[in-house]
Design an enzyme around this catalytic site. Structure first.
Site, PDB file in Angstrom:
ATOM      1  N   PHE A 136       0.865  -1.191   0.000  1.00 47.81           N
ATOM      2  CA  PHE A 136       0.000   0.000   0.000  1.00 47.81           C
ATOM      3  C   PHE A 136       0.894   1.230   0.000  1.00 47.81           C
ATOM      4  O   PHE A 136       1.743   1.383   0.879  1.00 47.81           O
ATOM      5  CB  PHE A 136      -0.911   0.012   1.236  1.00 47.81           C
ATOM      6  CG  PHE A 136      -1.876   1.173   1.234  1.00 47.81           C
ATOM      7  CD1 PHE A 136      -3.138   1.048   0.649  1.00 47.81           C
ATOM      8  CD2 PHE A 136      -1.536   2.398   1.790  1.00 47.81           C
ATOM      9  CE1 PHE A 136      -4.027   2.120   0.618  1.00 47.81           C
ATOM     10  CE2 PHE A 136      -2.413   3.475   1.768  1.00 47.81           C
ATOM     11  CZ  PHE A 136      -3.675   3.337   1.179  1.00 47.81           C
ATOM     12  N   ASP A 221       9.189   2.725   1.440  1.00 47.17           N
ATOM     13  CA  ASP A 221       8.027   3.464   1.923  1.00 47.17           C
ATOM     14  C   ASP A 221       7.937   3.214   3.430  1.00 47.17           C
ATOM     15  O   ASP A 221       7.474   2.166   3.874  1.00 47.17           O
ATOM     16  CB  ASP A 221       6.770   2.975   1.199  1.00 47.17           C
ATOM     17  CG  ASP A 221       5.506   3.645   1.731  1.00 47.17           C
ATOM     18  OD1 ASP A 221       5.555   4.285   2.794  1.00 47.17           O
ATOM     19  OD2 ASP A 221       4.458   3.516   1.070  1.00 47.17           O
ATOM     20  N   LYS A 250       3.410   9.640   8.578  1.00 47.36           N
ATOM     21  CA  LYS A 250       2.478   9.569   9.702  1.00 47.36           C
ATOM     22  C   LYS A 250       2.919  10.267  11.006  1.00 47.36           C
ATOM     23  O   LYS A 250       2.316  11.251  11.398  1.00 47.36           O
ATOM     24  CB  LYS A 250       2.102   8.120   9.955  1.00 47.36           C
ATOM     25  CG  LYS A 250       1.216   7.567   8.835  1.00 47.36           C
ATOM     26  CD  LYS A 250       0.875   6.144   9.070  1.00 47.36           C
ATOM     27  CE  LYS A 250       0.034   5.542   7.977  1.00 47.36           C
ATOM     28  NZ  LYS A 250      -1.361   6.017   7.922  1.00 47.36           N
TER      29      LYS A 250
HETATM   30  N1  PLP Z   1       2.283   4.331   2.505  1.00 48.07           N
HETATM   31  C1  PLP Z   1       2.023   3.548   3.558  1.00 48.07           C
HETATM   32  C2  PLP Z   1       2.950   2.445   3.896  1.00 48.07           C
HETATM   33  C3  PLP Z   1       0.877   3.774   4.338  1.00 48.07           C
HETATM   34  O1  PLP Z   1       0.625   2.988   5.384  1.00 48.07           O
HETATM   35  C4  PLP Z   1       0.021   4.847   3.992  1.00 48.07           C
HETATM   36  C5  PLP Z   1      -1.207   5.106   4.757  1.00 48.07           C
HETATM   37  O2  PLP Z   1      -1.706   4.300   5.488  1.00 48.07           O
HETATM   38  C6  PLP Z   1       0.342   5.634   2.885  1.00 48.07           C
HETATM   39  C7  PLP Z   1       1.485   5.357   2.176  1.00 48.07           C
HETATM   40  C8  PLP Z   1      -0.529   6.786   2.493  1.00 48.07           C
HETATM   41  O3  PLP Z   1      -0.470   7.787   3.439  1.00 48.07           O
HETATM   42  P1  PLP Z   1      -1.573   8.950   3.501  1.00 48.07           P
HETATM   43  O4  PLP Z   1      -2.856   8.323   3.912  1.00 48.07           O
HETATM   44  O5  PLP Z   1      -1.015   9.920   4.494  1.00 48.07           O
HETATM   45  O6  PLP Z   1      -1.649   9.540   2.136  1.00 48.07           O
END
Ligand code: PLP
Length: 403
Positions: A136, A221, A250
């Site tokens: 994700f 990520d 986050k």
């Molecule tokens: N990447 C990862 C690993 C995530 O867990 C998330 C959100 O849960 C995102 C990207 C996307 O982040 P955002 O919701 O702040 O756009």
């Protein structure tokens, strides 16, 4: 009028569902709704509130910066933003930080930088990106193109072309696939939304090797795993992954929207003015708070404590598993762990979903990951006593649901 703590039919898009608990304030690891009901938070607002609630230090940093200057745009800059960029680049081989406002934006920037790098260094046609099954990376069109779940993707297609999904932790397929026509590989060290699978050290080593050998940028990520969640500054350190680019979001802004894409000199030197930008990215107030957040989160004794708490969390999950046969595999690492909940034959409904609801009614906030994994991402400042309290609620609700 008596305040309602559950709101239905709010004027929000239906994509968010139709039922919201209306929260009012928090203190430590507890959060209170508008009628004063108290909840222990094992979710931290989806792994954001690592330092819990009611922090005077963060409120003070925000207040003082707000009074000085709330926004500069990225035509100019602020001392708070400069300081944060210095702090973040002091880890590893990074020479610059692109600031954004969310995880998806951090990944969007990483994908763009990888494409720009690859085109300028290797020429046309070397733009492909590898992402992984169950990964994700966000929901904007570029980041969504690297997100696996077909439910999120399919009705938005066509997405950004050139993304291929490979099985996670599959060294052989990775080695067979990667060549220099790829621009980047984007990967999570723990698949936060996709079931909490952890990267194996063998896979990390293979990623390091194929990326270095083919001049393919390795993007970690760490939007969910970065900044102490696993007891490491970056979870990449847990498995010896050597990313070229790290994305963070986050916990960075202490609850304010702030993300960072850390890039190495070899990428930075090929960037030209106007290649990428963001009006709000690097907002001085968010950066002032982030500077204080990093002081706490990256203090070595604090990281050590997080590791110890992660071990305690594992012990608590193991104890729970020994009591309930419907609990399957243990997942995740550090303070991002969880457990599979298998709905028993004859049970009417989805036990993992019902457990989350029942726990909320009983004053405990939980998260889900993937199809049936209960995800625990409590504030990193939580005590063992508070962890015990949460697990007592989970056990009680599980018993009640299985009656
Ligand atoms: N990447 C990862 C690993 C995530 O867990 C998330 C959100 O849960 C995102 C990207 C996307 O982040 P955002 O919701 O702040 O756009």
């Amino acid at each position: 009028m008596i305040p309602q703590n559950i709101i239905y039919n709010a004027a929000y898009p239906r994509s968010y569902g139709n039922e919201f608990t209306l929260f009012d304030h928090g203190e430590g690891c507890y959060i209170y709704d508008v009628i004063g009901k108290k909840y222990l938070d094992f979710g931290s607002g989806i792994a954001v509130n690592s330092l819990g609630y009611g922090r005077e230090d963060l409120a003070k940093a925000a207040y003082e910066q707000m009074k000085k200057i709330p926004h500069t745009s990225n035509l100019y800059t602020s001392e708070a933003t400069l300081l944060l960029a210095d702090k973040l680049t002091s880890f590893g081989n990074f020479s610059a930080v692109h600031f954004g406002n969310s995880g998806t934006e951090a990944n969007e920037a990483a994908i763009k930088f990888a494409r720009l790098y690859s085109k300028r260094k290797k020429g046309n046609g070397n733009h492909k990106i590898i992402a992984f099954e169950c990964g994700f990376h966000g929901r904007s069109m570029g980041a969504l193109s690297c997100t696996y779940n077909p439910h999120y993707r399919e009705d938005c297609e066509p997405l950004v072309p050139g993304v291929e999904f490979l099985p996670y932790n599959d060294v052989e397929t990775l080695k067979k696939t990667v060549n220099s026509t790829y621009a980047a590989i984007i990967v999570e060290v723990i698949q936060g939304e996709g079931g909490l699978r952890c990267m194996t050290p063998e896979f990390a080593e293979a990623l390091n090797q194929v990326c270095a050998a083919n001049d393919v940028l390795l993007i970690a990520d760490e939007v969910q795993t970065g900044l102490a969640r696993t007891g490491y500054p970056f979870a990449s350190g847990m498995v010896n992954l050597n990313p070229d680019i790290i994305t963070l979001a986050k916990p960075l802004g202490g609850g304010l929207p702030l993300s960072a894409t850390l890039i190495p000199e070899k990428v930075n030197e090929l960037l030209q003015p106007g290649d990428h930008g963001s009006t709000f990215g690097g907002n001085p107030v968010a950066c002032a708070v982030a500077n204080q957040v990093l002081e706490v989160l990256l203090f070595p004794p604090f990281l050590f404590e997080v590791m110890e708490k992660g071990n305690y969390l594992k012990k608590k999950i193991q104890e729970l598993k020994s009591r309930f046969s419907c609990i399957g595999e243990l997942k995740g690492a550090g303070m991002l762990q969880g457990f599979e909940v298998n709905t028993p034959a004859g049970y009417d409904g989805d036990l993992s979903k019902d457990l989350i609801k029942k726990c909320r009614e009983n004053g405990l906030l939980l998260l889900r990951s993937g199809v049936n994994v209960i995800r625990l991402a409590p504030p990193l400042v939580i005590s063992e006593k508070e962890l015990d309290e949460g697990f007592d609620i989970i056990a009680k609700c599980m018993e009640n649901k299985l009656k």
